[in-house]
Design a protein around this motif. Structure first.
Motif, short mmCIF file in Angstrom:
data_model
loop_
_atom_site.label_atom_id
_atom_site.label_comp_id
_atom_site.label_asym_id
_atom_site.label_seq_id
_atom_site.Cartn_x
_atom_site.Cartn_y
_atom_site.Cartn_z
N GLU A 84 -22.18 7.13 -112.79
CA GLU A 84 -21.68 7.04 -114.05
C GLU A 84 -21.77 5.28 -115.10
O GLU A 84 -21.45 4.99 -114.55
N ARG A 85 -21.52 5.74 -116.06
CA ARG A 85 -22.23 4.28 -116.59
C ARG A 85 -20.25 3.27 -116.87
O ARG A 85 -19.59 3.83 -116.96
N PRO A 86 -20.58 2.11 -116.34
CA PRO A 86 -19.49 1.24 -116.34
C PRO A 86 -19.06 1.02 -117.38
O PRO A 86 -19.12 1.20 -118.79
N ASP A 87 -17.17 0.98 -116.99
CA ASP A 87 -16.06 0.62 -118.11
C ASP A 87 -16.63 -0.47 -118.15
O ASP A 87 -17.30 -1.32 -117.57
N ALA A 88 -15.83 -1.29 -119.16
CA ALA A 88 -15.08 -2.96 -119.60
C ALA A 88 -15.42 -3.35 -118.33
O ALA A 88 -15.81 -4.81 -117.79
N ALA A 89 -14.45 -3.00 -117.55
CA ALA A 89 -13.84 -4.41 -116.15
C ALA A 89 -14.96 -4.06 -115.09
O ALA A 89 -14.92 -4.37 -114.74
N LEU A 90 -15.37 -2.46 -115.24
CA LEU A 90 -16.58 -2.51 -113.71
C LEU A 90 -17.65 -3.75 -114.29
O LEU A 90 -18.24 -3.61 -113.49
N ARG A 91 -17.97 -3.27 -115.71
CA ARG A 91 -19.06 -4.49 -116.12
C ARG A 91 -19.40 -5.88 -115.73
O ARG A 91 -19.23 -6.60 -115.77
N GLU A 92 -17.69 -6.36 -116.14
CA GLU A 92 -17.27 -7.77 -115.69
C GLU A 92 -17.26 -8.19 -114.27
O GLU A 92 -18.39 -8.88 -114.00
N LYS A 93 -17.30 -7.32 -113.15
CA LYS A 93 -17.19 -7.61 -112.22
C LYS A 93 -18.62 -7.66 -111.68
O LYS A 93 -19.26 -7.79 -110.76
N LEU A 94 -19.55 -6.78 -112.17
CA LEU A 94 -20.99 -5.69 -111.76
C LEU A 94 -21.54 -7.80 -112.51
O LEU A 94 -22.26 -8.39 -111.98
N GLU A 95 -21.55 -7.75 -113.18
CA GLU A 95 -22.19 -9.59 -113.85
C GLU A 95 -21.31 -10.58 -112.55
O GLU A 95 -22.86 -11.20 -113.06
N LYS A 96 -20.43 -10.70 -112.34
CA LYS A 96 -20.22 -11.78 -111.45
C LYS A 96 -20.80 -11.29 -109.95
O LYS A 96 -21.29 -12.57 -109.52
N LEU A 97 -20.92 -10.11 -109.85
CA LEU A 97 -21.76 -10.10 -108.56
C LEU A 97 -23.19 -10.32 -108.34
O LEU A 97 -23.84 -11.85 -108.03
N VAL A 98 -23.40 -10.25 -110.02
CA VAL A 98 -24.97 -10.59 -109.88
C VAL A 98 -25.58 -12.07 -110.12
O VAL A 98 -26.29 -12.95 -109.27
N GLN A 99 -24.05 -12.76 -111.14
CA GLN A 99 -23.78 -14.52 -110.99
C GLN A 99 -24.12 -14.77 -109.14
O GLN A 99 -24.23 -15.71 -109.06
N LEU A 100 -23.03 -14.39 -108.58
CA LEU A 100 -22.90 -14.55 -107.60
C LEU A 100 -24.06 -14.39 -105.84
O LEU A 100 -24.44 -15.30 -106.14
N PHE A 101 -24.72 -13.39 -106.74
CA PHE A 101 -26.45 -13.69 -106.61
C PHE A 101 -26.91 -14.77 -106.25
O PHE A 101 -28.19 -15.57 -105.25
N TRP A 102 -27.06 -15.12 -107.62
CA TRP A 102 -28.16 -16.42 -108.03
C TRP A 102 -27.08 -17.29 -107.29
O TRP A 102 -27.84 -18.53 -106.95
N ASP A 103 -26.03 -17.38 -107.33
CA ASP A 103 -25.28 -19.04 -106.78
C ASP A 103 -25.77 -19.12 -105.71
O ASP A 103 -25.66 -20.26 -104.97
N ILE A 104 -25.86 -18.12 -104.54
CA ILE A 104 -26.11 -18.80 -103.26
C ILE A 104 -27.93 -18.84 -103.19
O ILE A 104 -28.42 -18.40 -101.99
N GLY A 105 -28.53 -18.29 -103.88
CA GLY A 105 -29.90 -19.73 -104.66
C GLY A 105 -31.12 -17.70 -103.98
O GLY A 105 -31.80 -18.09 -103.75
N LEU A 106 -30.61 -16.60 -104.32
CA LEU A 106 -31.47 -15.58 -104.49
C LEU A 106 -32.29 -15.82 -105.40
O LEU A 106 -32.07 -15.56 -106.73
N ASP A 107 -33.24 -15.24 -105.74
CA ASP A 107 -33.83 -14.99 -107.37
C ASP A 107 -34.52 -13.61 -107.32
O ASP A 107 -34.98 -12.86 -106.84
N ILE A 108 -33.04 -13.55 -107.86
CA ILE A 108 -32.47 -11.61 -107.43
C ILE A 108 -33.27 -10.90 -109.48
O ILE A 108 -33.52 -11.93 -109.89
N GLY A 109 -33.99 -10.32 -108.74
CA GLY A 109 -34.25 -9.10 -110.16
C GLY A 109 -33.67 -7.85 -110.21
O GLY A 109 -33.19 -7.06 -108.25
N HIS A 110 -32.37 -7.54 -110.93
CA HIS A 110 -31.65 -6.30 -110.38
C HIS A 110 -32.00 -5.26 -112.14
O HIS A 110 -31.98 -5.99 -113.26
#
Length: 850
Positions: A84-110
């Motif tokens: 289901e659609r994420p709440d605010a807390a989960l959305r913040e965690k997902l944003e950190k996840l995607v940012q970490l994907f980028w930080d480790i050097g991946l060219d992420i399309g998400h």
């Protein structure tokens, strides 16, 4: 202590380096793709667990990553699937996840979606639908992923998916000019490349027909041999793409000139005296792309037949072929083996039956396998020779027939010397296609002159072709005009021998044989005369007329020349070249008609035509006289009547103007702007004007330099620039104002800017040449230069002319793709001494170099 991002990044980079180094040793493309994918899977799974996401979420690989293949620098497409659609807390965690994907050097399309959102996006966008087709669970909820897969499969409409992917493929092919033979192909996106293979597997998977070439063979859609061939070519393209990524250190799918030699050397190809290493690589690439294109046509037809079954009721065309649902089909499986002449007959039948859309998959496959039946005995058969001529003499479908014959490797088997130039590159900086594709393009251009629907493109050529008897003679000349490219020596002379043998073998008349040989030998002559010699000189016209001898030879050479130039590259042809060729044709035709070339007659004709035009302007009958008295015969011979009338109207009452006069208009030839400058003569005038044009990035197609009897320079330029098509009135006003200001102020000239060479010119630099020689009368010198094109080049030349106080009479600026071949007629007084001439040429060569 390391941060999690740095630790993950180092692990990923280290693992990637190990995989790439292993590939450099073993060259196993499939292993690299899967190993890189597995490494990313491991890192993403670790990161996912690091964030402790809800059990109902899943991390899904999509696109190429979902397929289980990852090229060294490809992007990594992932879907974060939620219940289901994420709440605010989960959305913040997902944003950190995607940012970490980028930080480790991946060219992420998400993307972050629920199942309902996935299906909604998939229904609206074929790209999303395709990426989900190859979805693969990386980590997280297997139950949620399975539910998504099930609902996706239930919603998928195989027929609709097939139609949309076919349209997508056609649009992509158009983007890449519908040819796999571009000199800088994209190994992923160009026709015949990796994407074409992926499309087949996508539509097959969507239709539940199989997920691999082996499975397609098991379903009877292709043979085992074809499956192995597709797998082999797919592996070859993957191998090339991997090497491109590794060499570039980034995502790079184009085999551009800069990298071709380096990539070729990684395959072990070596440069020899006759061929570059890159040519070996590219010819292999083109052969592979050609095979993929052939087999894709067969596969798409077979898959379409499964998805859209139709009653196949054969309608006999003749004893060998039937029409089935708009396609030509062989009457029996062994039609070609039983009667090899039918290999050519099928193309003749296609040409004669314009309603046919193509060949059935069965026919294409049988034809591909039967190509080996074309041997020396086949080529010597009189009936087969007659069939080939009939194809060229067909009233329609000739271009399609030749292209199909080339695509199916029939043309190269029938004309062995043509086979040698299939996929052969041309490093002359203006051809945009391989030699075989250029030749077929020239045939196409000639054919278009015969078609009423294309008469608006080149009306004069269409008019001449309509009155030309046996136009098929021109098609033969086109087939042979460049057939000897790459053999060493003069390809025009070598091609003559091939053409002569063909004509003799095929029983052509003596007259047609002589014409074809003449055209092959002289196919560069007309463009050379029109673009490099002074067409106002009666001797030039007379000499050219002596070469062509009669109207039929002249017309044939003109039509072939126009088609040849147009078939090199979209950048090479322009309206100015068209006008030069047409002017030469008309002047030579008058000479061949018995009119001796005469300056007096030409002068009188132009003046009379100019006066007629002036009367339309409403000028007084004698308004022109004072202005014309200041002009000599050379002026009238170098300018058209329309130019004379335009300049007379603008300058007749400003003969002694103390300020510069600059007039600008749309060029009468339909392309570019014509600019006239009238000002008291000065040594650096040409350089000053060129400096202005270079600053505006205007391309100069032509320059006519004239000095009047009262000491005024009357210079006319033809310039081009894409922006001229928009707001040309404002541009005209701007040029007239700015150029007048520059010529009035007389500020010191800035030093020439050694502009950067284009990427192609850097890869294939040509040695600059300067040729300076007196004309037959010793009155003027002909200065010819050849160099890589770049911004500021003409200004650099003009500066050298100014330095040596050399007066310029006329300039012909010829740009051939990335190469310039300019011709100037100059006074020779300043160059009488041998030392002066040598120093001048040395300085000019230095100015031409980067």
């Amino acid at each position: 202590m390391q941060t999690p991002a740095l630790s993950f990044k180092e692990e990923l980079k280290s693992a990637q380096l190990i995989v790439i180094n292993a590939f450099k040793e073993n060259h196993k493309a499939e292993q690299l793709l899967h190993d890189l994918c597995r490494n990313v899977d491991q890192q993403l799974s670790k990161i996912w667990r690091h964030f402790e996401f809800p059990k109902e979420a899943a991390l899904v690989a999509v696109g190429g990553y979902g397929r289980g293949e990852l090229f060294p620098y490809s992007d990594v497409d992932v879907l974060i699937l939620l219940q289901e659609r994420p709440d605010a807390a989960l959305r913040e965690k997902l944003e950190k996840l995607v940012q970490l994907f980028w930080d480790i050097g991946l060219d992420i399309g998400h993307s972050i979606r629920t199942i309902d959102e996935c299906l909604q996006e998939s229904a609206a966008d074929i790209t999303v639908q395709t990426s989900l087709l190859e979805a693969r669970l990386v980590t997280g909820s297997r139950k949620l992923f399975k539910e998504m897969q099930q609902r996706y499969t239930e919603a998928l409409h195989p027929q609709k998916f097939f139609q949309e992917k076919l349209l997508e493929l056609q649009q992509r092919h158009v983007k890449y000019e519908d040819t796999p033979y571009s000199l800088e192909p994209n190994c992923k996106e160009s026709p015949g490349g990796l994407r074409d293979l992926q499309v087949i597997l996508w539509v097959a998977k969507a239709a539940s027909l199989g997920n691999s070439w082996r499975e397609l063979a098991e379903r009877g859609l292709i043979t085992d041999v074809e499956a192995r061939q597709l797998k082999r070519n797919e592996r070859a393209f993957k191998d090339i793409r991997i090497r491109l990524h590794i060499y570039a250190g980034r995502r790079e799918d184009r085999l551009i000139f800069d990298v071709q030699t380096a990539i070729a050397e990684t395959f072990g190809f070596k440069t020899t005296e006759s061929r570059r290493a890159s040519e070996h690589l590219m010819q292999r690439y083109y052969w592979a792309a050609k095979a993929v294109t052939q087999l894709n046509t067969v596969l798409l037809q077979n898959i379409e037949a499964v998805l859209f079954p139709q009653p196949s009721v054969p309608r006999p065309i003749n004893e060998h072929f039937n029409e089935v649902n708009g396609f030509i089909d062989i009457a029996r499986d062994d039609t070609f083996e039983a009667n090899p002449s039918t290999i050519l007959e099928v193309f003749l039948a296609m040409a004669r039956h314009g309603e046919l859309k193509g060949m059935t998959a069965r026919t294409l496959r049988a034809l591909w396998h039967a190509r080996l039946l074309i041997d020396a005995e086949f080529r010597h058969d009189i009936f087969n020779r007659s069939l080939f001529l009939q194809i060229l003499q067909s009233p329609q479908g000739i271009t399609h027939a030749l292209r199909r014959m080339n695509q199916m490797s029939i043309l190269g088997r029938y004309l062995p010397n043509f086979r040698r130039i299939i996929g052969q590159m041309q490093h002359d900086l203006f051809h945009a296609y391989t030699v075989d594709q250029h030749i077929l393009m020239v045939v196409r251009n000639l054919r278009r002159f015969t078609m009423p629907e294309h008469a608006h493109e080149y009306p004069f050529c269409s008019q001449l072709m309509a009155n030309f008897n046996q136009p098929w003679v021109l098609y033969i000349a086109a087939l042979f005009h460049d057939i000897a490219k790459g053999r060493g020596g003069d390809h025009s002379i070598l091609g003559m021998a091939d053409a002569k043998k063909f004509c003799y073998d095929h029983g052509l008349s003596k007259a047609n044989t002589e014409l074809i040989i003449f055209l092959v030998q002289n196919h560069l002559t007309m463009s050379h005369v029109a673009q490099k010699q002074d067409l106002s000189d009666p001797d030039v016209i007379q000499n050219f007329a002596n070469i062509v001898k009669d109207e039929r030879h002249l017309t044939a050479l003109y039509l072939l020349t126009v088609s040849d130039i147009r078939g090199t590259s979209p950048k090479v042809w322009n309206a100015w070249k068209g006008k030069l060729l047409e002017d030469l044709y008309r002047m030579a035709l008058r000479v061949l008609g018995g009119e001796a070339p005469s300056k007096d007659r030409e002068l009188k004709n132009r003046q009379e035509d100019a006066l007629k035009a002036l009367r339309l302007y409403g000028l007084a009958p004698d308004a022109h006289e004072k202005f014309w008295q200041q002009l000599d015969v050379a002026y009238f011979l170098r300018h058209d009547a329309s130019d004379i009338a335009w300049q007379t109207r603008a300058l007749h009452d400003r003969i002694d103007s103390q300020t510069p006069v600059v007039k600008c208009r749309l060029s009468p030839i339909g392309e570019g702007l014509q600019i006239t400058v009238y000002v008291k003569d000065q040594p650096d005038l040409f350089a000053r004007i060129c400096n202005y044009f270079d600053g505006k990035n205007f391309g100069i197609l032509d320059a006519k330099i004239h000095t009047s009897k009262n000491g005024y320079a009357l210079d006319t330029f033809l310039v081009i620039e894409p922006a001229f098509a928009n707001n040309y009135r404002d541009i005209i006003n701007l040029i007239e104002h700015e150029l007048t200001e520059i010529l009035t102020r007389q500020t010191p000239l800035s030093p020439p800017n050694r502009g950067r060479l284009s990427r192609m010119s850097r890869t294939f630099p040509i040695v600059p040449t300067v040729d300076l020689r007196p004309d037959d009368r010793g009155q003027y010198y002909l200065l010819s230069i050849s160099a890589n094109d770049r911004n500021g080049l003409l200004y650099a030349v003009a500066n050298i002319l100014t330095k040596y106080k050399i007066n310029l009479h006329t300039a012909k600026i010829m740009t051939l793709g990335e190469r310039v071949e300019d011709v100037f007629i100059v006074d020779g007084q300043a160059l009488q001494g041998a030392r002066s001439q040598i120093q001048f040429e040395t300085d000019l060569l230095d100015a031409l170099r980067i």
